[in-house]
Design an enzyme around this catalytic site. Structure first.
Site, mmCIF file in Angstrom:
data_model
loop_
_atom_site.group_PDB
_atom_site.id
_atom_site.type_symbol
_atom_site.label_atom_id
_atom_site.label_comp_id
_atom_site.label_asym_id
_atom_site.label_seq_id
_atom_site.Cartn_x
_atom_site.Cartn_y
_atom_site.Cartn_z
ATOM 1 N N ASP A 226 0.856 -1.196 0.000
ATOM 2 C CA ASP A 226 0.000 0.000 0.000
ATOM 3 C C ASP A 226 0.883 1.234 0.000
ATOM 4 O O ASP A 226 2.023 1.200 0.476
ATOM 5 C CB ASP A 226 -0.950 0.024 1.218
ATOM 6 C CG ASP A 226 -2.205 0.848 0.945
ATOM 7 O OD1 ASP A 226 -3.276 0.250 0.739
ATOM 8 O OD2 ASP A 226 -2.108 2.092 0.883
ATOM 9 N N LYS B 87 -11.242 -4.952 -7.276
ATOM 10 C CA LYS B 87 -12.351 -3.994 -7.221
ATOM 11 C C LYS B 87 -12.449 -3.293 -8.568
ATOM 12 O O LYS B 87 -11.433 -2.837 -9.109
ATOM 13 C CB LYS B 87 -12.049 -2.955 -6.136
ATOM 14 C CG LYS B 87 -13.208 -2.010 -5.834
ATOM 15 C CD LYS B 87 -12.744 -0.719 -5.190
ATOM 16 C CE LYS B 87 -12.248 -0.793 -3.782
ATOM 17 N NZ LYS B 87 -13.281 -1.023 -2.779
HETATM 18 C C1 LIG Z 1 -10.369 0.238 0.264
HETATM 19 S S1 LIG Z 1 -8.721 0.363 0.798
HETATM 20 C C2 LIG Z 1 -8.227 -1.307 0.933
HETATM 21 C C3 LIG Z 1 -8.807 -2.016 2.121
HETATM 22 C C4 LIG Z 1 -8.172 -3.369 2.336
HETATM 23 N N1 LIG Z 1 -8.569 -4.324 1.316
HETATM 24 C C5 LIG Z 1 -8.539 -3.962 3.668
HETATM 25 O O1 LIG Z 1 -9.298 -4.923 3.695
HETATM 26 O O2 LIG Z 1 -8.053 -3.486 4.698
HETATM 27 C C6 LIG Z 1 -7.908 0.878 -0.667
HETATM 28 C C7 LIG Z 1 -6.425 1.093 -0.518
HETATM 29 O O3 LIG Z 1 -5.849 1.283 -1.813
HETATM 30 C C8 LIG Z 1 -4.673 2.032 -1.610
HETATM 31 N N2 LIG Z 1 -4.162 2.564 -2.871
HETATM 32 C C9 LIG Z 1 -4.801 3.373 -3.742
HETATM 33 N N3 LIG Z 1 -3.980 3.705 -4.751
HETATM 34 C C10 LIG Z 1 -2.785 3.075 -4.518
HETATM 35 C C11 LIG Z 1 -1.543 3.034 -5.222
HETATM 36 N N4 LIG Z 1 -1.346 3.717 -6.354
HETATM 37 N N5 LIG Z 1 -0.545 2.295 -4.698
HETATM 38 C C12 LIG Z 1 -0.719 1.616 -3.530
HETATM 39 N N6 LIG Z 1 -1.868 1.618 -2.840
HETATM 40 C C13 LIG Z 1 -2.898 2.350 -3.313
HETATM 41 C C14 LIG Z 1 -5.138 3.106 -0.638
HETATM 42 O O4 LIG Z 1 -4.037 3.707 0.007
HETATM 43 C C15 LIG Z 1 -6.045 2.321 0.298
HETATM 44 O O5 LIG Z 1 -5.383 1.940 1.465
#
Ligand SMILES: C[S@@+](CC[C@H](N)C(=O)[O-])C[C@H]1O[C@@H](n2cnc3c(N)ncnc32)[C@H](O)[C@@H]1O
Length: 221
Positions: A96, A176
């Protein structure tokens, strides 16, 4: 007399709008308080309610097998990673852009997956390919439907690139995607790389959320 506080009334819990809290924050709080999955997550010690989405996906599609290795993209705060460890338990890498608290038996990588070097960083952590690639990556929503759609689609396409690079033949990709599912280039790409492609919105995914999930099985390699 109510002046600076507006009160939200529903048949369930009531949340007061504090002086500096925006209406949108009050609505978020209201939803959190009344959400059965939030309560369940708290009762069962899950890091977030998102855990139940991957549990319901796994119950329907059997994406995890014992011993599977898992690459979890966009993993913070880590509830999918914990479910993956419980159900699969092989090498598990959680990536992340945000800081994440440690998870026992998981390798945590703080990296922006849209940055080209991230793929090399993952390779440095494991020279083996993975049985399962997950992506729950989400950009913060703007409220502008088309913008949000484009950003979610871009993250799903990015995740698919990682899946093709990191999956073992026969592997599973679960990501997703935006309402309406995958389409266009992404769908064509998945069709050429996987034998089976399904879409599913688990009950734990809020009805008002435009998200759904694609489950692509049997990576052709
Ligand atoms: C909905 S949350 C994920 C929740 C996770 N599946 C859980 O169950 O705890 C989406 C995540 O995608 C990450 N994210 C979005 N764009 C990203 C990128 N370019 N690189 C890494 N992480 C990313 C965000 O920081 C966020 O923490």
């Amino acid at each position: 007399m109510i002046k600076k506080e507006k009160i939200f009334r529903t048949t369930k819990e009531v949340v007061k709008t504090a002086r500096r809290r925006k209406n949108s924050s009050t609505r978020w709080l209201q939803r959190q308080i009344n959400d059965p999955y939030v309560r369940q997550a708290q009762a069962e010690g899950k890091r977030s309610r998102a855990a139940y989405k991957i549990i319901q996906i796994d119950e329907k599609f059997n994406i995890f097998n014992k011993g599977n290795s898992v690459l979890d993209l966009g993993a913070a705060p880590g509830s999918w990673t914990e479910v993956a460890l419980e159900r699969a338990g092989g090498i598990t890498i959680a990536v992340d852009i945000l800081e994440m608290d440690d998870i026992k038996n998981a390798i945590i990588l703080k990296a922006d997956l849209s940055d080209e070097v991230s793929s090399d960083l993952i390779k440095k952590l494991s020279n083996e390919k993975f049985d399962v690639v997950l992506s729950d990556m989400a950009a913060s929503t703007t409220g502008h439907k088309q913008t949000d759609h484009i950003r979610t689609q871009a993250l799903a396409e990015l995740a698919a690139l990682y899946a093709v690079e990191f999956l073992k033949p026969g592997g599973v990709f679960c990501a997703k995607v935006f309402q309406g599912g995958t389409h266009g280039d992404l769908l064509n790409d998945l069709k050429s790389n996987f034998k089976s492609i399904k879409h599913f919105k688990p009950n734990a995914s809020r009805k008002e959320s435009p998200e759904t999930y694609v489950i692509a099985k049997d990576f052709k390699g």
